[in-house]
Motif scaffolding. Structure first.
Motif, PDB file in Angstrom:
ATOM      1  N   ALA A 263      12.166 -12.440  42.205  1.00  0.00           N
ATOM      2  CA  ALA A 263      12.651 -12.954  40.989  1.00  0.00           C
ATOM      3  C   ALA A 263      11.613 -13.937  40.506  1.00  0.00           C
ATOM      4  CB  ALA A 263      13.987 -13.816  41.461  1.00  0.00           C
ATOM      5  N   ASN A 264      11.681 -14.485  39.145  1.00  0.00           N
ATOM      6  CA  ASN A 264      10.932 -15.270  38.618  1.00  0.00           C
ATOM      7  C   ASN A 264      11.961 -16.714  38.155  1.00  0.00           C
ATOM      8  OD1 ASN A 264       9.693 -17.144  36.749  1.00  0.00           O
ATOM      9  ND2 ASN A 264       8.922 -15.552  35.725  1.00  0.00           N
TER      10      ASN A 264
ATOM     11  N   ILE B 204      12.028 -19.228  37.093  1.00  0.00           N
ATOM     12  CA  ILE B 204      12.098 -20.085  35.564  1.00  0.00           C
ATOM     13  C   ILE B 204      12.933 -19.140  34.584  1.00  0.00           C
ATOM     14  CG2 ILE B 204      10.638 -20.461  33.304  1.00  0.00           C
ATOM     15  CD1 ILE B 204       8.218 -20.464  35.156  1.00  0.00           C
ATOM     16  N   ILE B 205      13.192 -17.863  34.951  1.00  0.00           N
ATOM     17  CA  ILE B 205      13.974 -17.135  34.106  1.00  0.00           C
ATOM     18  C   ILE B 205      15.340 -16.304  34.665  1.00  0.00           C
ATOM     19  CG2 ILE B 205      12.263 -16.750  32.205  1.00  0.00           C
ATOM     20  CD1 ILE B 205      11.724 -14.101  33.133  1.00  0.00           C
TER      21      ILE B 205
END
Lengths: 234, 86
Positions: free
Chosen positions: B70-71, B73-74
């Protein structure tokens, strides 16, 4: 000035970048295969080109960020080396956390491939001195995931420090919703890091360097670099 | 070492416009499912791993999610762990 262009599996603008650097600066760039774990000596700038590295699997840039060469690219940037990420290269730079924020699917729900106008909001970077502050450029974009997003505090920091280098705009330079091709926050098309040596942008300056392609507005990026290195005596 | 089956569910953070979800929602409306709303599309990643115990397996899955899957930030992620019968 020595420019290296990284080739990932799925890069497709690597040759365009090579041609643009060669034609615009008269200096011979070199390709850097993604499996390399050492950079050639004397490199001044690394370009992460556009394309679909690793098929955009998982997230654009998420896998490329762990390519063998990326460790060297990160160290190069930390030493102050110049790095330009164009399109997929910008996505890779955000995934590698060399630039803040992230790039999401275009708000308009489709891939956009056309010339757009962008305004130079910071002409004081080593990548933009060939432009005037506020100059409007006509440069192509070609992406499905170019919606720049950053948390409000990060965005405020970018704004306050002039780190937003390019914004999508109308032909007269006005920043409007209609001129924003992908829903990027604050019409952001390109940003620079705090230190001023890492630039990421979604538009393709390398595709706007030859009159036969309809615009030469991208030349300034490479001319700025050449000018910078001529002045520091490299 | 015990073996575990992990499921990582990744979704865009609620504040972020999910254009895939929006497109699918419009298509569902066109099919006559007019009451559908808030369609969100995520990723569902499954794998097996070995770890000394369940909490170490969870810890490893969280690390994988933060570093790659996963990122943060988003995206948000959720990890679930099940035992794999020997």
């Amino acid at each position: 000035m020595k420019v290296g262009i990284v080739v990932f599996p799925g890069s497709n603008c690597d040759r365009d970048a090579f041609y643009a650097v060669q034609q615009t600066t008269g200096r011979e760039p070199c390709f850097l295969w993604h499996k390399e774990t050492e950079l050639p000596p004397g490199l001044d700038c690394i370009i992460l080109p556009g394309g679909f590295s690793y098929g955009d699997y998982l997230r654009s840039g998420a896998i490329a960020r762990f390519s063998p060469i990326m460790g060297e690219v990160v160290r190069f940037a930390e030493r102050g080396g110049f790095v330009i990420g164009i399109c997929n290269g910008f996505q890779i730079l955000t995934e590698a956390q060399l630039l803040p924020g992230a790039l999401l699917r275009n708000a308009q729900q489709r891939f956009v491939c056309r010339h757009v106008h962008i305004r130079v909001d910071n002409a004081d970077t080593p990548f933009t001195t060939a432009y005037q502050h506020g100059q409007v450029l006509r440069i192509p974009i070609a992406h499905g995931e170019g919606r720049y997003y950053a948390l409000p505090d990060v965005l405020a920091d970018l704004e306050a420090n002039g780190h937003i280098v390019f914004r999508y705009c109308a032909p007269d330079g006005t920043i409007t919703d209609e001129s924003n091709p992908n829903g990027s926050v604050a019409n952001i098309a390109g940003i620079i890091n705090r230190r001023g040596n890492v630039l990421g942008l979604m538009p393709h300056p390398e595709r706007a360097c030859d009159p036969i392609l309809g615009s030469v507005d991208g030349q300034g990026v490479f001319k700025s670099l050449l000018h910078y290195f001529a002045n520091v005596g490299v | 070492m015990p073996r575990y089956r992990a499921t990582v569910t990744i979704t865009l953070r609620p504040a972020i416009l999910d254009v895939q979800g929006k497109t699918v929602e419009q298509a569902l409306h066109a099919l006559g499912f007019t009451t559908v709303e808030h369609v969100r599309i995520g990723k569902h990643i499954t794998f097996e791993l070995e770890a000394a115990d369940r909490s170490i397996a969870t810890e490893q899955c969280n690390a994988m999610s933060n570093q790659l899957l996963a990122n943060p930030i988003i995206e948000d992620y959720r990890v679930t762990i099940e035992d794999v019968e020997p």
